[in-house]
Each structure stands twice: as structure tokens, then as C-alpha cells.
Design an enzyme around this catalytic site. Sequence first.
Site, PDB file in Angstrom:
ATOM      1  N   THR A  75     -16.978 -11.289 -20.951  1.00  0.00           N
ATOM      2  CA  THR A  75     -17.114 -10.826 -19.568  1.00  0.00           C
ATOM      3  C   THR A  75     -18.096 -11.693 -18.797  1.00  0.00           C
ATOM      4  O   THR A  75     -17.963 -11.878 -17.593  1.00  0.00           O
ATOM      5  CB  THR A  75     -17.567  -9.347 -19.577  1.00  0.00           C
ATOM      6  OG1 THR A  75     -16.513  -8.587 -20.166  1.00  0.00           O
ATOM      7  CG2 THR A  75     -17.842  -8.824 -18.194  1.00  0.00           C
ATOM      8  N   SER A 132     -13.696 -11.321 -26.394  1.00  0.00           N
ATOM      9  CA  SER A 132     -14.178 -11.300 -27.784  1.00  0.00           C
ATOM     10  C   SER A 132     -13.384 -10.364 -28.685  1.00  0.00           C
ATOM     11  O   SER A 132     -13.581 -10.354 -29.904  1.00  0.00           O
ATOM     12  CB  SER A 132     -15.677 -10.993 -27.849  1.00  0.00           C
ATOM     13  OG  SER A 132     -15.921  -9.634 -27.643  1.00  0.00           O
ATOM     14  N   THR A 162     -19.035  -8.897 -25.272  1.00  0.00           N
ATOM     15  CA  THR A 162     -19.871  -7.861 -25.878  1.00  0.00           C
ATOM     16  C   THR A 162     -19.121  -7.010 -26.902  1.00  0.00           C
ATOM     17  O   THR A 162     -19.743  -6.354 -27.732  1.00  0.00           O
ATOM     18  CB  THR A 162     -20.465  -6.938 -24.795  1.00  0.00           C
ATOM     19  OG1 THR A 162     -19.393  -6.315 -24.084  1.00  0.00           O
ATOM     20  CG2 THR A 162     -21.357  -7.707 -23.846  1.00  0.00           C
ATOM     21  N   ASP A 163     -17.778  -7.006 -26.826  1.00  0.00           N
ATOM     22  CA  ASP A 163     -17.019  -6.092 -27.696  1.00  0.00           C
ATOM     23  C   ASP A 163     -17.225  -6.368 -29.189  1.00  0.00           C
ATOM     24  O   ASP A 163     -17.247  -5.429 -29.987  1.00  0.00           O
ATOM     25  CB  ASP A 163     -15.518  -6.155 -27.361  1.00  0.00           C
ATOM     26  CG  ASP A 163     -15.213  -5.489 -26.030  1.00  0.00           C
ATOM     27  OD1 ASP A 163     -16.079  -4.748 -25.519  1.00  0.00           O
ATOM     28  OD2 ASP A 163     -14.104  -5.703 -25.495  1.00  0.00           O
TER      29      ASP A 163
HETATM   30  N1  ASP Z   1     -13.842  -7.432 -23.387  1.00  0.00           N
HETATM   31  C1  ASP Z   1     -15.030  -8.206 -23.143  1.00  0.00           C
HETATM   32  C2  ASP Z   1     -15.283  -9.107 -24.346  1.00  0.00           C
HETATM   33  O1  ASP Z   1     -15.779  -8.635 -25.325  1.00  0.00           O
HETATM   34  C3  ASP Z   1     -16.190  -7.306 -22.904  1.00  0.00           C
HETATM   35  C4  ASP Z   1     -17.478  -8.010 -22.577  1.00  0.00           C
HETATM   36  O2  ASP Z   1     -17.677  -9.189 -22.778  1.00  0.00           O
HETATM   37  O3  ASP Z   1     -18.377  -7.299 -22.081  1.00  0.00           O
HETATM   38  O4  ASP Z   1     -14.972 -10.252 -24.300  1.00  0.00           O
END
Ligand code: ASP
Length: 325
Positions: free
Chosen positions: A14, A61, A94-95
Amino acid sequence: MNVKKIMIIGTGGTIAGTGNGASALTEYRAGSIGVQELMQAVPTLEGYGPFESIQFSNIDSSEMSPYRWVRLALLVNEVAERDDIGGIVITHGTDTMEETAYFLQLTVHTKKPVVMTGSMRPATALSADGPVNLLQAVQVARSESAKGQGVLVVMNGYIDSAREVAKLHTTDVGTFGNAQLGHMGCVQNGRGYLYYAPCRTHTKDSEFILREEVELPPIGIVNLYAGLDLDVIDFIAQRSKGLIIGGFGHGTLPQSVREVLKKITIPKVRSSRIGNGIVSSNSSDAKEGLIVSDSLSPVKARILLMLALQRERSREDLERIFASY
Ligand code: ASP
């Protein structure tokens, strides 16, 4: 004296995401901006240079995989060995950040700071958190106190250790931490302050050495729920070289699950679907060939077992590993 460089490795997420306007906070495309552009969006970043950057990938991710982890770990090891590099910052979605962080904690052999960061809001959002997180990650990578502390996650002004950190909320910018154990430190006035050190073996002292792009053994996870179809356990076990069971509460397994597991001969680790707190061994574990995960969540126990089972191990050796890392 020449100031050493910070290497910034972009993997996507993200933090590199763009949405349709400033109010798009949950609908956007992760991994659409390059790492150079991310760096340019951070005022005052140049004051913490010099920098070099590498675009490792640009993915959401949720697309991370053991194959990518191995390649990333090899890259980070290679970069860390360079004399002109003082620290490494990795931008990541973050995932699965907690999984990649723990994988690197076990496979990167350096005392140089390795800091991961990301964001909960895309780069195009009002009050995007990516720029400040990247700046603070770099500040921590420049901090003397971050040396030898393993892989750190810097998000929302806090510093967490790779082993303990987890994503705890779906959208909150303060999502990273550990529900009970607290943060390792925080970032203030341009530097990282650490108050606790990781006690389990990591980075420089880890015994897990990756050879060129090895294929890691598949390890399955079955998280229990009331009324689970028991065939699911066999289905996953048949495709795996090791199995993690996310039991109820303190790793509790109903008798029906225990009966199925008794017939499965691959290494089996009893964890908890709660993902918090210790699962300690009980009197029937040894008889039933079960090892406990200590305080590792099922996803982190999977990573440790995956690295451990690169070769055959005795039950005692696996117990030692789960008690040490
Ligand atoms: N879906 C995103 C990822 O993990 C969420 C994020 O980065 O906050 O790439």
C-alpha cells in the site's frame, strides 16, 4: 570519513499504492509506484542519505511466497555484506509484513540494521502514512541502537521486533505491535529509541543459512474451528512436509483431531489460532508426536518449521529449535 549508504529495497504494498482520489482509503492498487518515487515524496529524507535503492518487486504483499522470501533474503545478505552499506530499509505491504520480517530475522546474517516499513493508506490518500513511516524507518536504520537487534518493523512511530510483531487491525494506521508484549521502542526527533532487545536467536547467530535459491519444503497450516471437516487435515498433510495446527485457546485439540494427527507421520507443531500467548507442552504431546510452537503464531511457526526442515531433524532437535528462535 565516508558516510555509509542506506539501501532502500522496494517490494510493493500500500505504501506504493495509488487510489482514485484522496478519499480512497481502502480501494486502491497496491504496488504501483516505484521505490525512487516513494523516496522523492518524503521531505527531508535527503538529510539521512546517501542512499541507493533496488526495486525487488512491486506487488501486493498477499502475493509474497517462500520463493520470493528466499530471493529477498539472498539479496539482503548480499547488500549487507557490502562495506559501503550502513543499513537496509525494506518497504513492504502490511498484510504479510510480519511473515517476511520473521523469515529475514532467521536468514539474514548481519548486525547492520534491517528495518521494514509500509503503510496502511495508499500514497494518494489524504494523510497518507507512507512518507512518515519511510522517513522514520530510515532514521531507525541510521540509529546506533538498532545495530544487532535483528529485523525491526517501524510503523506509526513504533519499533517492533520481527518475531513478536503482528498486524492487529484491518485498517488502523496503528495496526502493528504485539497484543500483550508491547513495542520494543519508538521513533522521536529523528532517531530510534529502543527499550527492549530480542531474546531469541536471530540474524547473525541464526543457524539457518540459505543456499542459492533453494526450494523450501511445503508446510501446511490448519486452523481449527468448531465442526472442522477432519478430511481437511489429511488433505493438507498429504501436500506438506510438516504441519502446523492452530488449536483452540491454549492449543487445545479435540479428541477427533488428535486421532487423525496420530496417523500423520510428518513433523506436527501445535500452535494456537489465537496467535497470542504461549502454547506449552502437555503430557500427551510426546506420545502423539506433537511439538509446541511456544509463542509463535501459526504463520510464524510455519516459517520456522520450513527453514528447520530443509533437512531431516529429530523431534529433540525440532523442540530445541522451537525453544530457541
Ligand atoms: N494489501 C496491502 C499489501 O499487503 C496492504 C498494505 O500494504 O497495507 O500489500
